[in-house]
Motif scaffolding. Structure first.
Motif, PDB file in Angstrom:
ATOM      1  N   ARG A  52      14.383 -18.877  -2.707  1.00 15.33           N
ATOM      2  CA  ARG A  52      13.291 -18.291  -2.298  1.00 15.33           C
ATOM      3  C   ARG A  52      13.763 -16.968  -1.622  1.00 15.33           C
ATOM      4  NH1 ARG A  52       9.337 -22.455  -2.128  1.00 15.33           N
ATOM      5  NH2 ARG A  52       9.404 -23.509  -4.104  1.00 15.33           N
ATOM      6  N   TRP A  53      13.066 -15.871  -1.827  1.00 11.94           N
ATOM      7  CA  TRP A  53      13.478 -14.700  -1.218  1.00 11.94           C
ATOM      8  C   TRP A  53      13.019 -14.444   0.343  1.00 11.94           C
ATOM      9  CZ3 TRP A  53      16.875 -12.730  -3.923  1.00 11.94           C
ATOM     10  CH2 TRP A  53      17.192 -11.616  -3.974  1.00 11.94           C
ATOM     11  N   PRO A  54      11.696 -14.946   0.490  1.00  9.67           N
ATOM     12  CA  PRO A  54      11.256 -14.864   1.854  1.00  9.67           C
ATOM     13  C   PRO A  54      11.956 -15.663   2.872  1.00  9.67           C
ATOM     14  CG  PRO A  54       9.420 -14.991   0.573  1.00  9.67           C
ATOM     15  CD  PRO A  54      10.780 -15.462  -0.317  1.00  9.67           C
ATOM     16  N   ASN A  55      12.282 -16.724   2.587  1.00  7.67           N
ATOM     17  CA  ASN A  55      12.799 -17.956   3.729  1.00  7.67           C
ATOM     18  C   ASN A  55      14.242 -18.195   3.459  1.00  7.67           C
ATOM     19  OD1 ASN A  55      12.417 -19.866   1.923  1.00  7.67           O
ATOM     20  ND2 ASN A  55      10.764 -20.637   2.715  1.00  7.67           N
ATOM     21  N   GLY A  56      14.943 -17.781   2.030  1.00  9.34           N
ATOM     22  CA  GLY A  56      16.095 -18.327   1.862  1.00  9.34           C
ATOM     23  C   GLY A  56      16.294 -19.857   1.511  1.00  9.34           C
ATOM     24  N   ASP A  57      15.239 -20.619   1.106  1.00  7.98           N
ATOM     25  CA  ASP A  57      15.420 -21.761   0.884  1.00  7.98           C
ATOM     26  C   ASP A  57      16.224 -22.024  -0.742  1.00  7.98           C
ATOM     27  OD1 ASP A  57      12.287 -23.229   1.899  1.00  7.98           O
ATOM     28  OD2 ASP A  57      14.165 -22.784   2.817  1.00  7.98           O
ATOM     29  N   LYS A  58      17.271 -22.609  -0.811  1.00  2.12           N
ATOM     30  CA  LYS A  58      18.204 -22.734  -1.916  1.00  2.12           C
ATOM     31  C   LYS A  58      17.990 -24.096  -2.691  1.00  2.12           C
ATOM     32  CE  LYS A  58      21.657 -19.811   0.620  1.00  2.12           C
ATOM     33  NZ  LYS A  58      22.982 -19.825   1.086  1.00  2.12           N
ATOM     34  N   TYR A  59      17.983 -24.039  -4.001  1.00  2.00           N
ATOM     35  CA  TYR A  59      17.943 -25.380  -4.732  1.00  2.00           C
ATOM     36  C   TYR A  59      19.091 -24.985  -5.648  1.00  2.00           C
ATOM     37  CZ  TYR A  59      13.436 -24.865  -2.688  1.00  2.00           C
ATOM     38  OH  TYR A  59      12.332 -25.036  -1.747  1.00  2.00           O
ATOM     39  N   TYR A  60      19.422 -26.368  -5.894  1.00  2.00           N
ATOM     40  CA  TYR A  60      20.562 -26.656  -7.113  1.00  2.00           C
ATOM     41  C   TYR A  60      20.377 -27.655  -8.075  1.00  2.00           C
ATOM     42  CZ  TYR A  60      23.238 -23.736  -3.659  1.00  2.00           C
ATOM     43  OH  TYR A  60      23.630 -22.617  -2.905  1.00  2.00           O
ATOM     44  N   ALA A  61      20.855 -27.315  -9.271  1.00  2.00           N
ATOM     45  CA  ALA A  61      21.176 -28.801 -10.320  1.00  2.00           C
ATOM     46  C   ALA A  61      22.044 -29.572  -9.639  1.00  2.00           C
ATOM     47  CB  ALA A  61      21.503 -27.867 -11.662  1.00  2.00           C
ATOM     48  N   ASP A  62      22.032 -30.778  -9.973  1.00  2.00           N
ATOM     49  CA  ASP A  62      22.776 -31.695  -9.293  1.00  2.00           C
ATOM     50  C   ASP A  62      24.181 -31.549  -9.930  1.00  2.00           C
ATOM     51  OD1 ASP A  62      20.522 -34.639  -9.657  1.00  2.00           O
ATOM     52  OD2 ASP A  62      20.906 -33.307  -8.043  1.00  2.00           O
ATOM     53  N   SER A  63      24.555 -31.145 -11.165  1.00  2.00           N
ATOM     54  CA  SER A  63      25.620 -30.785 -11.829  1.00  2.00           C
ATOM     55  C   SER A  63      26.430 -29.678 -11.140  1.00  2.00           C
ATOM     56  CB  SER A  63      25.440 -30.169 -13.389  1.00  2.00           C
ATOM     57  OG  SER A  63      24.792 -29.066 -13.435  1.00  2.00           O
ATOM     58  N   VAL A  64      25.936 -28.766 -10.184  1.00  2.00           N
ATOM     59  CA  VAL A  64      26.555 -27.810  -9.610  1.00  2.00           C
ATOM     60  C   VAL A  64      26.773 -28.093  -8.143  1.00  2.00           C
ATOM     61  CG1 VAL A  64      25.997 -26.375 -11.524  1.00  2.00           C
ATOM     62  CG2 VAL A  64      24.802 -26.223  -9.435  1.00  2.00           C
ATOM     63  N   LYS A  65      26.042 -28.928  -7.352  1.00  2.00           N
ATOM     64  CA  LYS A  65      26.014 -28.909  -6.246  1.00  2.00           C
ATOM     65  C   LYS A  65      27.411 -29.273  -5.544  1.00  2.00           C
ATOM     66  CE  LYS A  65      21.098 -31.003  -5.361  1.00  2.00           C
ATOM     67  NZ  LYS A  65      20.486 -32.119  -5.154  1.00  2.00           N
ATOM     68  N   GLY A  66      27.791 -28.360  -4.380  1.00  2.00           N
ATOM     69  CA  GLY A  66      28.805 -28.842  -3.886  1.00  2.00           C
ATOM     70  C   GLY A  66      29.764 -27.692  -4.582  1.00  2.00           C
ATOM     71  N   ARG A  67      29.473 -27.106  -5.698  1.00  2.00           N
ATOM     72  CA  ARG A  67      30.549 -26.549  -6.322  1.00  2.00           C
ATOM     73  C   ARG A  67      30.115 -24.823  -6.398  1.00  2.00           C
ATOM     74  NH1 ARG A  67      32.074 -26.901 -11.374  1.00  2.00           N
ATOM     75  NH2 ARG A  67      30.140 -27.767 -12.118  1.00  2.00           N
ATOM     76  N   PHE A  68      28.608 -24.797  -6.676  1.00  2.00           N
ATOM     77  CA  PHE A  68      28.350 -23.326  -6.743  1.00  2.00           C
ATOM     78  C   PHE A  68      27.336 -23.081  -5.323  1.00  2.00           C
ATOM     79  CE2 PHE A  68      27.761 -23.244 -11.673  1.00  2.00           C
ATOM     80  CZ  PHE A  68      29.112 -23.489 -11.553  1.00  2.00           C
ATOM     81  N   THR A  69      27.156 -21.777  -5.211  1.00  2.00           N
ATOM     82  CA  THR A  69      26.540 -21.187  -3.972  1.00  2.00           C
ATOM     83  C   THR A  69      25.676 -20.030  -4.265  1.00  2.00           C
ATOM     84  OG1 THR A  69      28.279 -21.998  -2.427  1.00  2.00           O
ATOM     85  CG2 THR A  69      26.670 -20.704  -1.567  1.00  2.00           C
ATOM     86  N   VAL A  70      24.562 -20.278  -4.169  1.00  2.00           N
ATOM     87  CA  VAL A  70      23.530 -19.221  -4.482  1.00  2.00           C
ATOM     88  C   VAL A  70      23.247 -18.361  -3.205  1.00  2.00           C
ATOM     89  CG1 VAL A  70      21.368 -20.297  -4.363  1.00  2.00           C
ATOM     90  CG2 VAL A  70      21.536 -18.386  -5.481  1.00  2.00           C
ATOM     91  N   SER A  71      23.259 -17.014  -3.120  1.00  2.00           N
ATOM     92  CA  SER A  71      22.850 -16.195  -2.060  1.00  2.00           C
ATOM     93  C   SER A  71      22.276 -14.784  -2.532  1.00  2.00           C
ATOM     94  CB  SER A  71      24.037 -15.987  -1.437  1.00  2.00           C
ATOM     95  OG  SER A  71      25.150 -15.057  -2.032  1.00  2.00           O
ATOM     96  N   ARG A  72      21.800 -14.160  -1.613  1.00  2.00           N
ATOM     97  CA  ARG A  72      21.044 -12.839  -1.967  1.00  2.00           C
ATOM     98  C   ARG A  72      21.254 -11.607  -0.924  1.00  2.00           C
ATOM     99  NH1 ARG A  72      18.152 -15.143   1.834  1.00  2.00           N
ATOM    100  NH2 ARG A  72      16.089 -14.451   2.685  1.00  2.00           N
ATOM    101  N   ASP A  73      21.177 -10.620  -1.542  1.00  2.00           N
ATOM    102  CA  ASP A  73      21.135  -9.412  -0.396  1.00  2.00           C
ATOM    103  C   ASP A  73      19.812  -8.960  -0.588  1.00  2.00           C
ATOM    104  OD1 ASP A  73      21.175  -6.822   0.643  1.00  2.00           O
ATOM    105  OD2 ASP A  73      23.564  -6.513   0.040  1.00  2.00           O
ATOM    106  N   MET A  74      19.146  -8.975   0.301  1.00  2.00           N
ATOM    107  CA  MET A  74      17.802  -8.745   0.332  1.00  2.00           C
ATOM    108  C   MET A  74      17.638  -7.135   0.303  1.00  2.00           C
ATOM    109  SD  MET A  74      15.743 -11.500   2.694  1.00  2.00           S
ATOM    110  CE  MET A  74      14.245 -10.990   2.373  1.00  2.00           C
ATOM    111  N   ARG A  75      18.313  -6.247   0.980  1.00  2.00           N
ATOM    112  CA  ARG A  75      18.252  -4.824   1.258  1.00  2.00           C
ATOM    113  C   ARG A  75      18.545  -4.355  -0.206  1.00  2.00           C
ATOM    114  NH1 ARG A  75      21.422  -0.837   2.164  1.00  2.00           N
ATOM    115  NH2 ARG A  75      23.308  -2.067   2.348  1.00  2.00           N
ATOM    116  N   LYS A  76      19.532  -4.926  -0.909  1.00  2.00           N
ATOM    117  CA  LYS A  76      20.054  -4.301  -2.309  1.00  2.00           C
ATOM    118  C   LYS A  76      19.261  -5.010  -3.346  1.00  2.00           C
ATOM    119  CE  LYS A  76      24.531  -2.903  -0.381  1.00  2.00           C
ATOM    120  NZ  LYS A  76      25.996  -2.983  -0.761  1.00  2.00           N
ATOM    121  N   ASN A  77      18.537  -5.972  -3.115  1.00  2.00           N
ATOM    122  CA  ASN A  77      17.877  -6.792  -4.148  1.00  2.00           C
ATOM    123  C   ASN A  77      18.896  -7.155  -5.409  1.00  2.00           C
ATOM    124  OD1 ASN A  77      15.066  -6.526  -3.451  1.00  2.00           O
ATOM    125  ND2 ASN A  77      15.422  -4.507  -3.907  1.00  2.00           N
TER     126      ASN A  77
END
Length: 117
Positions: A52-77
């Motif tokens: 989620r862009w405003p608050n940074g809440d993250k969600y993952y599929a079970d198959s990737v939990k613990g291996r993949f990490t999602v992140s964002r650079d809000m300034r650069k979109n």
């Protein structure tokens, strides 16, 4: 109109890592959330991770939990997906999704990830 450009895909051995990026551009992005999906040959497109862009809440599929990490650079979109401990089942085309607040979903063209055994 939102333009999405993915990058960072490639060929990697099992156990290796890749970092995908998705750059969003356009007028009035009004980003609510961004996400990664993937589609393997002969299979339906599936959800991988989102943020989620405003608050940074993250969600993952079970198959990737613990291996993949999602992140964002809000300034650069820019949306990122750090993928560690990759396995052959992660081989797919990875697509970026942009959700605009109020209305509108856009998709990128995809970047190929191939994991060899």
């Amino acid at each position: 109109q939102v333009q999405l450009v993915e990058s960072g895909g490639g060929l990697v051995q099992a156990g290796g890592s890749l970092r995908l990026a998705c750059a969003a551009s356009g007028r009035a992005l009004n980003t609510y959330a961004m996400a990664w999906h993937r589609q393997a040959p002969g299979k339906e497109r599936e959800f991988v991770a989102s943020i989620r862009w405003p608050n940074g809440d993250k969600y993952y599929a079970d198959s990737v939990k613990g291996r993949f990490t999602v992140s964002r650079d809000m300034r650069k979109n820019i949306l990122y997906l750090q993928m560690d401990n990759l396995n052959v089942e992660d081989t797919a085309m990875y697509f970026c999704r942009h959700d605009r607040a109020g209305a509108g979903t856009s998709w990128g063209q995809g970047t190929q990830v191939t994991v060899s055994s």
